[in-house]
Design an enzyme around this catalytic site. Structure first.
Site, PDB file in Angstrom:
ATOM      1  N   ASP A   1      60.799  25.163  59.137  1.00 33.10           N
ATOM      2  CA  ASP A   1      61.708  24.029  59.067  1.00 33.10           C
ATOM      3  C   ASP A   1      60.946  22.781  59.496  1.00 33.10           C
ATOM      4  OD1 ASP A   1      61.535  24.092  61.830  1.00 33.10           O
ATOM      5  OD2 ASP A   1      63.614  24.653  62.188  1.00 33.10           O
TER       6      ASP A   1
ATOM      7  N   HIS B   1      59.039  23.954  63.025  1.00 33.52           N
ATOM      8  CA  HIS B   1      58.627  25.284  63.469  1.00 33.52           C
ATOM      9  C   HIS B   1      57.832  26.041  62.416  1.00 33.52           C
ATOM     10  CE1 HIS B   1      62.375  24.257  65.756  1.00 33.52           C
ATOM     11  NE2 HIS B   1      61.503  24.499  66.739  1.00 33.52           N
TER      12      HIS B   1
ATOM     13  N   SER C   1      60.683  25.922  71.824  1.00 36.39           N
ATOM     14  CA  SER C   1      61.111  26.726  70.687  1.00 36.39           C
ATOM     15  C   SER C   1      59.964  27.435  69.983  1.00 36.39           C
ATOM     16  CB  SER C   1      61.865  25.850  69.680  1.00 36.39           C
ATOM     17  OG  SER C   1      61.085  24.728  69.306  1.00 36.39           O
TER      18      SER C   1
END
Length: 665
Positions: free
Chosen positions: A332, A335, A41
């Site tokens: 978050d 990330h 991610s």
């Protein structure tokens, strides 16, 4: 980096000045034809999501890299070259659906098993593997070792398929993410986890964490706030908070140890591959940001902008609960925010560019030999006007310099160089037709090949030369030289978001060279001669490798570099003997037979790998135009001077000049 020329050529025709400008345009832009990305991610640009707040509006770090090579990065699901996917791991057993082994296999299958040799690759994986290891203490070491080996093996597979330059970042410490804090609270306060998380992150958002101590205190305060969701009794609340703090500190230390082990294991495996691997230390960079976030435009490294439970891929500034209270490192629980992505992109680019900047060091020795040959050419031109008496000894001294502006070459944009050279020489006439001599020269130069790279060079050069007159109108002269130089105050400027830092170093270098020139003069009148000139010059330079002085995430080491310049020139000369001032002119067409791409290798001091960067292709053909004069100052003294302009260059301008005086005994 700097231009490929290293000696003043001799003339050919004025028409060449016009022709070369049209025939020889800009060299191919230096770079790669595409960026290919494999990872999780942190790198996903849309296969499973874009994991930063308002991701559709903000570039990720790999978008930043793609822009640097004039490309647009799109997800592989949309036919693009970014195969990264949120949730991916290195080992398929941990996630059969999303893993980098499958990503690499898919890419190669789409390209008949062949990797794009002109592509730039990113392979960044490990964060989710470390999370799996943290959740399985008994098998953590086995998971970490297996994932690190798998990641390095996938890099090896890309290399075997033809990939050349592969960026492999270290994994940042998962123990420093808000996810660890969430896990501790959810485990210790399961019945009231939702309220406890909200209280903890509300407390984190309220305070800046501008150094490590403030960060630790903010986390302790956040855990105390979370404990308040379980009880209002002060002593009990304090006891729960202490338990949470102990659990967080233990989990944080374990996570940091697992992260270090993963990075070290992968580094060791990558070093065995002996490939062109750009290892960038994101983990160390994050530690530096956490220690002094304000330097990088951040104010909070423990909290997060998105509310607990909301993924950065679904989060934006309009999301209820989004925090504007701080400039957050994290979007978050796992990330980075947009500013952090920009920081990562800048950092990787700085490491990637460094060897292509350092290769400019070899150009300084070539510039030194140009200056000395410029002085020598003026002296040899001068002596052709003198009466040829056997046994004459002439002592002369001269100053030579040059100024270069570099504008178009991608690796040397907006740079300049200024050189200063003093020479002292002596020659002796053995016969009426044969002159021999020697000179010693010192240089003190300032070079700034790019706005982000500069250095000073001090050096000495010794040269021996000879000229032989042939049949009244012809001549052949030759010279050889040896140079030894020191590079001082080498300074590499690095932009990291709003922060600017410098890495410094010093080293030394050597050069040997030889040149042969032949010409013939056709008399046009008693005062004017003209004719062709041919020249061939060889130069070999070596710069010793060096390590930069710092120990930060940007400090690098560079290997030895060599340069081979081999230039032929055809030209035409106009010479006069008017009396008090005797002007002359030369126009020459030059061709580089030697290296027209400069290269060197290096790597971060904190890693075991290295990689090689080439500069943009340098000019192979150019024209020199020179105007000079010989000025007698009496029976035994004379002065000389010349100026030269290089034309037909695709990547800048070069202007050379010299003046001197001689005395005959």
């Amino acid at each position: 980096m700097l231009q490929k020329r290293q000696c003043k050529g001799h003339p050919f025709s004025v028409i060449t000045v016009l022709v070369v400008g049209y025939l020889y345009g800009a060299p191919p832009a230096f770079g790669w034809d595409q960026l290919y990305v494999f990872g999780d991610s942190l790198s996903d640009s849309g296969n499973n999501g874009r994991y930063t707040w308002d991701g559709s509006r903000h570039p990720l770090y790999d978008d930043v890299l793609a822009q640097k090579i004039h490309q647009t990065l799109t997800p592989s699901d949309e036919g693009g070259t970014n195969y990264a996917a949120g949730g991916a791991v290195a080992v398929p057993a941990l996630n059969p659906e999303d893993n980098t082994q499958q990503q690499v296999q898919t890419y190669l299958a789409q390209h008949d098993g062949q990797a794009d040799a002109n592509g730039l690759y990113v392979h960044w994986i490990g964060g989710n593997d470390l999370a799996a290891a943290a959740l399985n203490p008994a098998g953590a070491t086995e998971i970490v070792n297996g994932s690190a080996f798998a990641a390095a093996s996938q890099v090896k597979t890309l290399m075997a398929a033809g990939a050349d330059t592969i960026i492999v970042p270290t994994v940042p410490n998962v123990g420093a993410t808000p996810a660890l804090l969430e896990a501790v609270i959810q485990s210790g306060l399961a019945p009231v986890a939702s309220n406890a998380l909200a209280a903890a992150f509300q407390a984190l958002d309220a305070h800046a964490t501008l150094n490590a101590n403030q960060r630790q205190q903010a986390i302790h305060d956040a855990l105390y706030a979370a404990a308040g969701s379980a009880t209002a009794i002060p002593t009990l609340r304090q006891a729960i908070a202490r338990q949470l703090i102990t659990a967080w500190e233990s989990a944080s230390q374990n996570a940091a140890a697992l992260t270090d082990r993963y990075n070290q294991q992968e580094d060791q495996q990558l070093a065995l591959l002996n490939g062109n691997i750009v290892r960038v230390d994101i983990n160390r960079l994050f530690n530096e940001v956490i220690a002094d976030p304000a330097l990088y435009g951040l104010s909070n490294t423990a909290g997060m902008a998105c509310p607990p439970g909301v993924s950065a891929s679904d989060c934006g500034e309009s999301t209820p609960g989004f925090s504007h209270a701080q400039a957050f490192l994290f979007a978050d629980r796992l990330h980075p925010g947009p500013a952090t992505h920009q920081l990562i992109g800048d950092y990787i680019q700085s490491v990637l560019d460094a060897p292509a900047q350092v290769v400019a060091l070899n150009q300084a020795t070539l510039a030194m030999s140009r200056d000395v040959r410029n002085t020598l050419d003026s002296r040899l031109q001068q002596q052709r006007h003198d009466a040829r008496a056997v046994g004459d000894v002439t002592i002369y001294g001269g100053y030579a310099g040059q100024h270069d502006d570099y504008t178009a070459n991608l690796a040397a944009a907006d740079g300049d160089a200024t050189t200063h050279n003093l020479s002292l020489g002596v020659d002796y006439r053995l016969t009426e037709a044969w002159l021999i001599g020697a000179l010693v020269s010192g240089s003190n130069d300032s070079q700034r090949p790019t706005p982000d790279y500069q250095y000073k060079m001090r050096g000495w050069l010794v040269s021996a030369y000879s000229e032989l007159a042939l049949f009244e109108n012809g001549y052949v002269n030759a010279d050889v030289h040896f140079a030894s130089v020191n590079y001082d105050d080498i300074r590499r400027r690095i932009q990291l978001g709003p922060a600017i830092r410098s890495e410094t170093g010093d080293t030394e270098g050597k050069q040997i060279g030889a040149r042969v020139t032949a010409g013939w003069d056709f008399p046009l009148s008693p005062a004017l001669r003209t004719g062709p000139v041919a020249q061939y010059a060889l130069d070999y330079s070596n710069v010793s490798g060096y390590s930069e002085n710092g120990s930060s995430s940007t400090a690098m080491r560079f290997n030895d570099q060599t340069a081979h310049s081999q230039i032929g020139a055809l030209g035409w000369r106009f010479d006069s003997q008017l009396g008090w001032v005797n002007p002359w002119a030369e126009v020459s067409y030059n061709h580089q037979f030697g290296d027209n791409v400069w290269r060197t290798s290096g790597g971060l001091k904190s890693t075991a790998t290295s990689f090689t960067r080439d500069t943009a292709e340098q000019d192979t053909n150019w024209v020199d135009v020179t105007l000079g004069a010989h000025v007698p100052l009496g029976e035994t003294m004379a002065a000389f001077a010349s100026v030269s302009q290089t034309g037909g260059l695709s990547s800048g301008e070069q202007f050379m000049y010299n003046l001197g005086v001689s005395a005959k005994f």
